[in-house]
Design an enzyme around this catalytic site. Structure first.
Site, PDB file in Angstrom:
ATOM      1  N   LYS A   1     -19.324  22.623  38.099  1.00  0.00           N
ATOM      2  CA  LYS A   1     -20.071  21.407  38.030  1.00  0.00           C
ATOM      3  C   LYS A   1     -20.857  21.501  39.245  1.00  0.00           C
ATOM      4  CE  LYS A   1     -16.351  19.105  35.768  1.00  0.00           C
ATOM      5  NZ  LYS A   1     -15.624  17.933  35.921  1.00  0.00           N
TER       6      LYS A   1
ATOM      7  N   ASP B   1      -7.001  10.700  38.343  1.00  0.00           N
ATOM      8  CA  ASP B   1      -7.939  10.197  37.038  1.00  0.00           C
ATOM      9  C   ASP B   1      -7.688  11.125  35.954  1.00  0.00           C
ATOM     10  OD1 ASP B   1     -11.202  10.897  36.675  1.00  0.00           O
ATOM     11  OD2 ASP B   1      -9.960   9.543  35.609  1.00  0.00           O
TER      12      ASP B   1
ATOM     13  N   THR C   1     -15.205  13.228  35.581  1.00  0.00           N
ATOM     14  CA  THR C   1     -15.325  13.975  36.553  1.00  0.00           C
ATOM     15  C   THR C   1     -14.992  13.320  37.947  1.00  0.00           C
ATOM     16  OG1 THR C   1     -17.170  15.236  35.470  1.00  0.00           O
ATOM     17  CG2 THR C   1     -17.222  15.344  37.747  1.00  0.00           C
TER      18      THR C   1
ATOM     19  N   ARG D   1     -12.793  20.179  35.633  1.00  0.00           N
ATOM     20  CA  ARG D   1     -12.365  19.884  34.086  1.00  0.00           C
ATOM     21  C   ARG D   1     -13.408  19.286  33.504  1.00  0.00           C
ATOM     22  NH1 ARG D   1      -7.192  16.201  33.012  1.00  0.00           N
ATOM     23  NH2 ARG D   1      -5.964  17.919  33.638  1.00  0.00           N
TER      24      ARG D   1
ATOM     25  N   SER E   1     -15.875   9.575  36.812  1.00  0.00           N
ATOM     26  CA  SER E   1     -14.700   8.966  36.375  1.00  0.00           C
ATOM     27  C   SER E   1     -13.722   8.866  37.605  1.00  0.00           C
ATOM     28  CB  SER E   1     -13.897   9.267  35.343  1.00  0.00           C
ATOM     29  OG  SER E   1     -13.510  10.512  35.206  1.00  0.00           O
TER      30      SER E   1
ATOM     31  N   ASP F   1     -14.765  18.601  41.067  1.00  0.00           N
ATOM     32  CA  ASP F   1     -13.316  19.226  40.202  1.00  0.00           C
ATOM     33  C   ASP F   1     -14.061  20.317  39.190  1.00  0.00           C
ATOM     34  OD1 ASP F   1     -12.591  17.636  37.353  1.00  0.00           O
ATOM     35  OD2 ASP F   1     -14.490  17.041  38.502  1.00  0.00           O
TER      36      ASP F   1
END
Lengths: 213, 285
Positions: B109, B242, B77, B95, B205, B93
Site C-alpha cells: 500500500k 479493525d 486499511t 490486507r 478504516s 498494513d
C-alpha cells in the site's frame, strides 16, 4: 482549425521528386555545431562542442546533451529550440511507453517514435520540418546502440557517426580510428580527438585530454 | 478573430493577437496535423480522453432501481504517517479486502511517487494504484524538464487536482509524505480533493485505532527508532482492532537524500499450521 487558409503542407515536392524543405533543413543541420557518437563494446559515447557566442554566456545554463530516460541520451546538431521540442516529446513518449508496458522503452522504439514525430512535421498543414538531426545513444537489453535521426524522419543505426560542420573530416577520422572491440574509455578518447580535427584549439584539447586521464 | 474549432483535440498554443498575421501565426503554432473530421467522429473523441461521466449517471439510476453494485477490491486499511526529527515515516498494513473476504494477504500500500516522495493509499485499490502511477509519471517528466528534485507540494497539488476533477468518483484516500529541499512534509488527501498538512496522520478504516496511539504517544523530535516503533504500534493497533486491516506492517523511512523501504518490517500474524502432515478426512464427511 479546418476552416483556415493554411491547411496545406508547406513541404511540397519539386519536379525532380525531392522535398526541397527537407534538403534545406539538412543544410541547417550541416551548418550547426559538430556532434558525434561512437558505439563501444560496452557502451556508447556522444560528444559535442559547446561553443558559446560570447564569454559572457553562463555556460552552465546551456545543455546540449540531454537525458531522455535513465539509459538513453541525445545530442543534436542544428537549431537548439527545435531540439528542445523533440526532447520534450520524446521524454513524454518514453514515459507513456513505460506506463503502458511497465518496461523501460527500448532504444529502437524511442527512435522510431521520435522519427515518426519528425516525419509528421514534413506532411502536416502549416508547419515546417525540424532543423535538427539527433544522435540518440542508449543501452538496453540488446546492448549499446547509436541512432541518427534526420529532419525527414529517417533513422540509421551507426557504429560511429558525426553531424554538423566538418562532418566529412570527422567521419574520415572515425573510419580510420574505429574498431569493433573498443572499450568505452577508448571511445571517449577517440571522440575528443575527432572533435579536435578542425574544431577545438590545441590548448582546449590539452585541457580535455588531461581531464580524461 | 473567432476561430470556430470543434475539433478541440489539438494542442495549439494560441495567443490573442490582432491582425491577419495572427491567423498565420496561430496556425504555425499548431502542433497537430489538421484532420477533417466527420461529425460522428467529433462527438466520440473527447478533448482530453479519459473518464466519461455517462456511466456514472446510469449506475446511479440503476442503484436507485435496486440493482446491487458488484463488489470491488477495497483496501479497508490502516495507513499512517508521521514527521520525526530527520524526515518522514510512512506505515501501512497489508490486507486487501473484497467485501468480507481477504483478497490479498500481503499487498503493497505504500506507493512510489518520486525518489524522495512516497504515498500510502486507502480506498479502492485500483484507484489508488492508478492515481499514484499517473502522478508519479507526471513528476518524472517534470523532473526531466526542470532538472530538479520533485517537491512534495507538487505531488500534492497534482493529486488533489486530479481527485477534484473526478468529483470523488476516484475513491482514493492518501497519505503523502516526503523530504525535499524545503524540508520534510506530510499531507493527507481525501477522495474529493481536500488536503491537510499535519505532523502525524492516519487514514482508512483503522484510522481511529491508529490515531488513538498517535495522540497519546506522539511528540516532536522523535528519533528514527522511536518513530518506527510508534508507527508499528499504530499499525498494529489498526491490524488487531479493525477487521478491514490485517496481516503485516510495511514501513517507509524518508530522510534527506535517502529512503528505506522496509517491506514486511513486522509480521505479527504468522501462519501456524496444526499438522504438518496435513489433514485426512474420512469418506462421506
Amino acid at each position: 482549425m479546418g476552416d483556415s487558409q493554411y491547411s496545406f503542407s508547406l513541404t511540397t515536392f519539386s519536379p525532380s521528386g525531392k522535398l526541397v524543405q527537407i534538403e534545406h533543413a539538412l543544410t541547417a543541420v550541416g551548418s550547426g555545431q559538430t556532434s558525434l557518437g561512437i558505439k563501444a563494446a560496452n557502451g556508447v559515447v556522444i560528444a559535442t562542442e559547446k561553443k558559446l557566442p560570447s564569454i559572457l554566456v553562463d555556460e552552465t545554463s546551456v545543455q546540449k546533451i540531454q537525458i531522455l530516460t535513465p539509459n538513453i541520451g541525445v545530442v543534436y546538431s542544428g537549431m537548439g529550440p527545435d531540439s528542445r521540442v523533440l526532447v520534450r516529446k520524446s521524454r513524454k513518449q518514453a514515459e507513456q511507453y513505460q506506463r503502458l508496458y511497465k518496461e523501460p522503452i527500448p532504444v529502437t522504439q524511442l527512435v522510431r517514435e521520435t522519427a515518426a514525430v519528425m516525419q509528421e512535421f514534413t506532411q502536416s498543414g502549416g508547419v515546417r520540418p525540424f532543423g535538427v538531426s539527433l544522435l540518440v545513444a542508449g543501452y538496453d537489453d540488446k546492448g549499446p546502440q547509436l541512432y541518427q535521426v534526420d529532419p525527414s524522419g529517417s533513422y540509421f543505426s551507426w557504429k560511429a557517426s558525426a553531424m554538423g560542420k566538418n562532418v566529412s573530416n570527422a567521419k574520415a577520422f572515425l573510419e580510420k580510428r574505429y574498431t569493433d572491440d573498443m572499450e568505452i574509455d577508448d571511445a571517449v578518447h577517440t571522440a575528443i580527438l575527432t572533435l579536435k580535427e578542425g574544431v577545438l584549439t590545441p590548448a582546449e584539447i590539452e585541457d580535455y585530454l588531461q581531464e580524461v586521464e | 478573430m473567432g476561430m470556430k474549432g470543434n475539433g478541440s483535440n489539438h494542442e495549439c498554443s494560441r495567443e490573442r493577437v490582432k491582425g491577419e498575421e495572427e491567423a498565420a501565426a496561430e496556425l504555425l503554432l499548431c502542433r497537430e496535423p489538421i484532420r477533417i473530421m466527420s461529425k460522428g467522429e467529433v462527438d466520440y473523441v473527447h478533448a482530453r480522453g479519459g473518464f466519461s461521466f455517462d456511466s456514472c449517471r446510469r449506475n446511479e439510476m440503476l442503484l436507485n432501481k435496486g440493482l446491487k453494485p458488484s463488489s470491488f477490491l477495497k483496501t479497508g486499511t490502516t495507513i499512517v504517517g508521521l514527521i520525526f526529527q530527520d524526515g518522514v515515516i510512512l506505515g501501512a498494513d497489508t490486507r486487501a479486502t473484497e467485501g468480507p473476504i481477504v483478497a490479498d494477504k500481503n499487498c503493497e500500500k505504500i506507493h512510489y511517487m518520486a525518489p524522495n516522495i512516497y504515498c500510502c493509499g486507502a480506498g479502492t485499490a485500483a484507484d489508488t494504484e492508478a492515481v499514484t502511477d499517473t502522478i508519479s509519471s507526471h513528476l518524472k517528466l517534470h523532473r526531466y524538464h526542470t532538472a530538479r528534485e520533485s517537491r512534495v507540494v507538487t505531488a500534492l497539488t497534482l493529486l488533489k487536482s486530479h481527485l477534484f476533477r473526478y468529483q470523488g468518483h476516484v475513491s482514493a484516500a492518501l497519505v503523502l509524505g516526503g523530504v525535499d529541499v524545503t524540508g520534510p512534509h506530510l499531507h493527507t488527501i481525501y477522495p474529493h480533493g481536500s488536503t491537510d498538512s499535519l505532523p502525524f496522520a492516519t487514514m482508512g478504516s483503522g484510522s481511529l485505532a491508529a490515531m488513538a496511539v498517535f495522540e497519546s504517544k506522539y511528540h516532536e523530535g522523535l528519533s528514527r527508532d522511536e518513530g518506527v516503533k510508534l508507527v508499528c504500534e499504530a499499525i498494529c493497533s489498526g491490524i488487531f482492532n479493525d477487521l478491514g486491516s490485517g496481516s503485516n506492517v510495511d514501513i517507509c523511512v524518508i530522510t534527506k537524500g535517502q529512503k528505506e523501504y522496509l517491506r514486511n518490517h513486522l509480521l505479527p500474524n504468522p501462519r501456524t499450521y496444526i499438522s504438518s502432515k496435513g489433514y485426512s478426512f474420512s469418506k462421506k464427511t
